[in-house]
Enzyme design. Structure first.
Site: not given
Ligand code: SF4
Length: 339
Positions: A34, A117, A135
């Site tokens: 990520e 996030y 996102d």
């Protein structure tokens, strides 16, 4: 919005891309992928991710890695502060949580480099906890789906959609978050929508209005600041001088001597002489442009041949290419340096 859950989960099961980081899912691999995927395309991340996980397979190895090796593994991905924060996060996970990523939002959000996030992504995909991971892809899909007039560049809009998703979050929380992101990445894309293949088209408001590309609403970004620099690559013909920067400047990576405006070749020689060098020759390198998040740098470059490198930190071509992390803005000069 709860009518989107089942169609999305079914669609994702059938259509998800085969990505390395989907194979061995742990909070650690989710975190690394990520963070790499922030501001970097999936295709570009593939090879970096594999190499990174092979070299540093868990929080313990990342917490112990030296900075030069870390930056070398990250080199090319840019935004080096992400790598430094990853390591800081790993150190804290090892020291405070025995190497196991915490499974509560309150603890996870306090770790270095973990924003809402990433926190939602790790807790939902790693532990199947019902947190949203909002996102840009998710914001786009939901803005279109609801024909929302909210400005997605505002934090309060992200928070609104986060809350809306959490209201409908199924027990397969990670899979649901991923399906929304995947839809945004492959079907409901920024400049083109493949609505005929979209599992949400029967209830999508933007599709019904034929106004898919009118959403999401986004305020115009501020103009980037234009800056001019001159880079002096000082060499004795073998080694090159590179100066380590402060941590808050160019992420602490070594750089050539940097002048914060354009200078002529005569001025470049004078500056080099003022530093104590005896200049034998100068070459003008082709100008470069580098785009940062908030700035655009136009760079002139000079290669200055000097008699000796005095006591300045200097490196061979091999060290610069293979061992040193050097900011991608200066990396643009390297081909010309050795032509
Ligand atoms: S129907 Fe079209 S606009 Fe609506 S979510 Fe699907 S791809 Fe996006």
């Amino acid at each position: 919005m709860d009518e989107i859950v089942i169609p999305l989960l079914l669609w994702f099961e059938e259509n998800k891309r085969d990505l390395d980081w989907r194979k061995n899912r742990t909070p650690y691999t989710i975190l690394v992928s990520e963070i790499m995927l922030q501001q970097t395309r999936v295709e570009a991340v593939r090879s970096y991710y594999k190499r990174f996980i092979e070299a540093l397979p868990d929080f313990e190895s990342l917490a112990k890695v030296d900075d030069i090796k870390l930056l070398k593994l990250w080199e090319g991905l840019g935004y080096y502060s992400r790598a430094r924060n990853l390591k800081k996060c790993a150190i804290e996970v090892v020291d405070k949580y025995n190497g196991i990523f915490p499974n509560t939002y309150a603890e996870a959000i306090k770790l270095p480099g973990i924003g809402p996030y990433t926190c939602g992504a790790i807790l939902s995909m790693g532990y199947q906890l019902r947190y949203a991971a909002v996102d840009g892809n998710v914001l786009r899909v939901l803005s279109r789906y609801t024909a929302s007039s909210l400005d997605i560049s505002l934090e309060k809009t992200k928070l609104y959609f986060k809350q809306e998703i959490e209201k409908i979050m199924p027990k397969e929380a990670g899979t649901f978050n991923e399906s929304l992101m995947e839809l945004g990445a492959t079907i409901c894309m920024p400049k083109i929508t493949r609505c005929e293949d979209c599992p949400l088209r029967n209830t999508c408001k933007a599709y019904r209005q034929h106004r898919q590309l009118s959403y999401p609403i986004k305020a115009k970004p501020k103009e980037k600041k234009i800056l001019e620099y001159t880079c002096l690559f000082i060499t004795d013909g073998m080694n090159y001088i590179l100066i380590p920067k402060e941590k808050d400047l160019l992420n602490g990576l070594p750089s050539p001597i940097l002048i914060d405006h354009f200078i002529t070749s005569n001025e470049a020689i004078e500056i080099t002489q003022d530093l104590g060098f005896i200049v034998r020759n100068i070459e003008h390198l082709p100008e470069k442009k580098h785009i940062f998040t908030h700035q655009v740098w136009y760079m002139k470059g000079y290669k200055l041949y000097v008699k000796n490198l005095l006591n300045y930190p200097n490196y061979t071509k091999e060290q610069i290419l293979e061992e040193l992390g050097i900011s991608s803005c200066f990396r643009k000069f390297l081909d010309d340096l050795w032509n």
